[in-house]
Motif scaffolding. Structure first.
Motif, short mmCIF file in Angstrom:
data_model
loop_
_atom_site.label_atom_id
_atom_site.label_comp_id
_atom_site.label_asym_id
_atom_site.label_seq_id
_atom_site.Cartn_x
_atom_site.Cartn_y
_atom_site.Cartn_z
N VAL A 1 39.66 39.41 30.43
CA VAL A 1 40.18 39.79 31.39
C VAL A 1 42.33 40.21 30.57
O VAL A 1 42.19 39.20 29.63
CB VAL A 1 40.68 38.09 32.23
CG1 VAL A 1 41.88 38.48 33.07
CG2 VAL A 1 39.15 38.10 33.22
N VAL B 1 34.86 39.28 44.04
CA VAL B 1 35.94 38.78 44.13
C VAL B 1 37.00 38.88 44.51
O VAL B 1 37.10 37.90 44.78
CB VAL B 1 36.21 39.14 41.58
CG1 VAL B 1 37.64 38.23 41.69
CG2 VAL B 1 35.60 38.63 40.95
N ILE C 1 37.33 34.51 39.62
CA ILE C 1 36.72 35.72 38.34
C ILE C 1 35.69 35.20 37.26
O ILE C 1 35.77 34.98 36.30
CB ILE C 1 38.59 35.50 38.04
CG1 ILE C 1 39.58 36.94 38.39
CG2 ILE C 1 38.34 36.61 36.33
CD1 ILE C 1 40.23 36.96 37.88
#
Length: 748
Positions: free
Chosen positions: A441, A495, A579
């Protein structure tokens, strides 16, 4: 018109016998003059003409009788049938429908058992020196044997060994291969037998192609026989397991989680007393099954079961429904990645001397581990998510060991200054980490230089950016900041679709600056924009890299640039949870498939050979795969990606499969949950004779499986001959000849 014994037509030459008798043995006389006869001449001549007519008609009838006798011995047949004599050799192909609707029970036997009995009857009815080939077909054809096509005992043994699959019905592939197989025989007669419950959907799926193939069979004089193996008037009560969901974003050990099971009535009548149970690795997660009182046709029902997760790793979740008339779709499998710990690496600047909330990783840490650092240390230590924070300049490849997900939060890449930015060795190892199934991420910020990121992390570098970074965007104002657009989120997104209900909190997630994600150029291929701002700028982009996935936030995940993306815990915690669940879930090799799908695995380490571990029975317990059937797959082959892949389409039965290195345990490879093809039970209605005639363009031969199958087959084969009709005509002719001879006073 074909003849079964054309040489017998030479028997028609016997017609010369009555001709010879008539012309060569006529009475010989010498005319003598006699006065009184002159008076009778006129009467004699008139009588003579009548006698000649009678004799010639009698001669014609006798000649025609001999011709009909020769024609009957030649055994004429109809063009529309296979042309097989009742005792002449036949090239027969037996095609079995092995879709799971054939496991439905009609009385004491299943439809497949009735098909097997009918097939044995067909084999017994075949003439001597006939050949036999056997095919199984659901939505694909499979040649079964026998080894010797003239060995009927082998064929009968093979018929008895046929089992149903978890596939849906499609008649065309099997009929195509059956016709091709029939043409390889040497007998003049070809016969194709289709043993099926004649489910309508199997004929509708490729109806134009099926009609053309049946016309081709007719043109090639191949007799096509459909053997109906079910009772067309019986309605099958049926319930399918269509879904199972875990009400836990990240399944982890030492927890009890609820499972919501959805079942659907796909039959024509209400179903009562359905029992739903759930197993994890072959062990029941609840002591007793839950019963559903009634499900109406077309309706769905949900059942919630709870169970404890004891062991970490890929676990096979199996849901069963019992109590209807068809077992094939009463199970649903799912691979659940159960974790003991989720380890996250946070790479961010600490911003020394500033409040803790100004640290680049503070909001992400609090969302990952939502406890007070000072007062709840014992909870943090026992929590299933563990975090490690490190500065960009100090991070090394060793920090990735044992990690599941990495956050790069406003983290620069190294340029000329060795004390600033992430070192190249870490970036290189990070690329391998993601390709191996890890999650990554990115969070934007003032230290992220678009040019450096494109060069080091873009397609020409490590290949980790979902899309290239473009020139800086104009800053927004505090009065009119950038905002996420809730309407840009796909409801099916794993998500952001799950946080879409938090619309009020999303609306408060504002920021005054953001990076430009360029999703329009050629280097953006493969990237996907998952969230946009209200002015249609890409806010979150993702891309699958190997077995892992990358998410890039164009706005900071801290408070720089006035960002409030992670400032509200009621939104930040569920967002972070989803996530982590999504990205760490990719690290579980394998996944859910439908019966017949190709199973593919890219091994991280090459091996000399690989094996497919077939499903264990329902009563089996949680073994490691060593005691189950193994099939050799050979070596890995080059695939579309960088790594070689191992693949197989041998997934015809629902259950747990695994691809492993040769001799290895199941944990060494990829595990797959293969589920039944639910298209089979979308419509269980059988096709009627008239409907089948309309679909195929002609009325085929349809025989009901049962006690009279063998008799029906023999009658069908002899019904194609005209012999009985010719013999009947001969009998009537002889009766007429005898009557006329008696009337004329003549005999042979």
């Amino acid at each position: 018109m074909p003849f079964q014994a054309p040489l017998m037509l030479f028997g028609a030459a016997a017609v010369t016998v009555p001709l010879a008798l008539h012309f060569f043995y006529r009475a010989r006389y010498k005319p003598l003059p006699w006065g009184p006869m002159k008076l009778l001449r006129e009467a004699v001549e008139q009588t003579s003409r009548r006698l000649k007519f009678q004799e010639r008609l009698l001669l014609l009838l006798r000649c025609l009788a001999l011709i009909l006798l020769a024609l009957a011995l030649a055994r004429p047949a109809l063009d529309s049938v296979s042309g097989a004599a009742s005792d002449g050799p036949v090239d027969a192909v037996l095609m079995f429908d092995t879709s799971y609707s054939m496991a439905a029970r009609d009385g004491e036997k299943t439809r497949l058992e009735r098909a097997k009995d009918a097939a044995v009857a067909v084999l017994d009815a075949l003439p001597d020196q006939s050949s036999v080939q056997i095919y199984a077909c659901a939505d694909r054809a499979q040649a079964l044997g026998p080894v010797s096509r003239y060995n009927r005992d082998q064929a009968k043994q093979l018929v008895r060994s046929i089992e149903v699959t978890s596939l849906s019905t499609d008649v065309l592939p099997g009929l195509t291969d059956a016709l091709a197989a029939a043409e390889t025989g040497t007998a003049p007669a070809k016969e194709i037998y289709v043993f099926s419950d004649l489910q309508k959907s199997g004929f509708e799926r490729q109806q134009p192609g099926l009609r053309a193939k049946c016309e081709e069979a007719r043109e090639k004089k191949a007799g096509l026989v459909f053997v109906r193996c079910g009772n067309p008037g019986r309605k099958i009560p049926n319930v399918s397991v269509v879904d199972v969901k875990l009400l836990a974003a990240i399944p982890h050990t030492r927890t009890r989680v609820p499972f919501v099971v959805t079942v659907k009535n796909t039959g024509p009548e209400p179903v009562r007393g359905i029992k739903v149970s759930l197993e994890l690795d072959g062990k029941a997660v609840e002591r007793d099954a839950t019963q559903i009182d009634q499900i109406d046709p077309g309706a769905t029902a949900e059942v919630t079961l709870t169970g404890g997760l004891e062991e970490s790793g890929p676990r096979l979740l199996a849901v069963y429904a019992d109590g209807d008339g068809l077992d094939g779709d009463n199970v649903l499998y799912k691979i659940v990645g159960v974790r003991d710990k989720v380890n996250a690496l946070l790479v961010a600047h600490p911003f020394a001397g500033l409040p803790a909330t100004d640290a680049g990783d503070w909001f992400v840490r609090k969302a990952l581990v939502p406890f007070d650092t000072e007062r709840e240390r014992d909870k943090i230590e026992k929590y299933f998510i563990a975090t490690e924070s490190v500065q960009p300049a100090e991070v090394g490849p060793d920090k990735l060991a044992g990690k599941d997900i990495v956050y790069l939060l406003n983290a620069p890449v190294r340029t000329d200054d060795p004390f600033v930015g992430m070192p190249p060795a870490f970036v290189s190892q990070l690329a391998e980490f993601v390709k191996g199934g890890g999650g990554l991420v990115f969070g934007a910020g003032p230290l992220v230089n678009p040019g450096d990121y494109n060069r080091v992390l873009g397609r020409a570098g490590a290949g980790l950016l979902p899309v290239p970074l473009g020139p800086d965007l104009p800053a927004a104002t505090a009065e009119a900041p950038f905002r996420p657009a809730v309407e840009s989120i796909d409801d099916r997104d794993d998500v952001f679709g799950k946080v879409k209900p938090y619309a009020d909190w999303i609306d408060r997630a504002t920021f005054t600056r953001m990076l430009h994600l360029d999703d329009t150029g050629p280097d953006a291929a493969g990237g996907r924009v998952r969230v946009r701002t209200t002015d249609n700028r890409p806010l979150v982009a993702s891309r699958v890299v190997g077995d892992g996935e990358v998410l890039f936030f164009a706005a900071p995940l801290d408070e720089s640039w006035g960002s409030r993306l992670m400032a509200d815990g009621q939104f930040a915690v569920p967002l972070t949870t989803y996530i982590v669940s999504h990205l760490t879930g990719r690290k579980v090799p394998g996944g859910a498939r439908t019966a017949g799908d190709t199973l593919t695995w890219a091994p991280p380490v090459a091996a000399s050979g690989y094996e497919l571990i077939k499903p264990r029975p329902r009563t089996g317990k949680g073994d490691d795969g060593r005691n189950r059937l193994r099939v050799k797959l050979g070596e890995a082959k080059a695939g579309a990606g960088a790594r070689p892949v191992v693949s197989t389409a041998d997934s015809l039965v629902a259950g747990e499969y695994a691809i492993v290195p040769a001799g290895g345990a199941q944990a060494d490879g990829a595990t797959f949950a293969v589920n039944p093809d639910l298209r089979e039970t979308d419509n269980l209605e059988p096709v009627s004779d008239s409907e089948l005639e309309k679909m195929l363009g002609y009325r085929p031969t349809i025989i009901q499986a049962g006690a009279g199958t063998e008799t029906a087959i023999r009658e069908r084969r002899t019904h194609g001959e005209w012999t009985e009709w010719v013999l009947l005509a001969l009998l009537l002719l002889l009766m007429g000849e005898a009557t006329w001879a008696w009337f004329c006073g003549r005999a042979w």
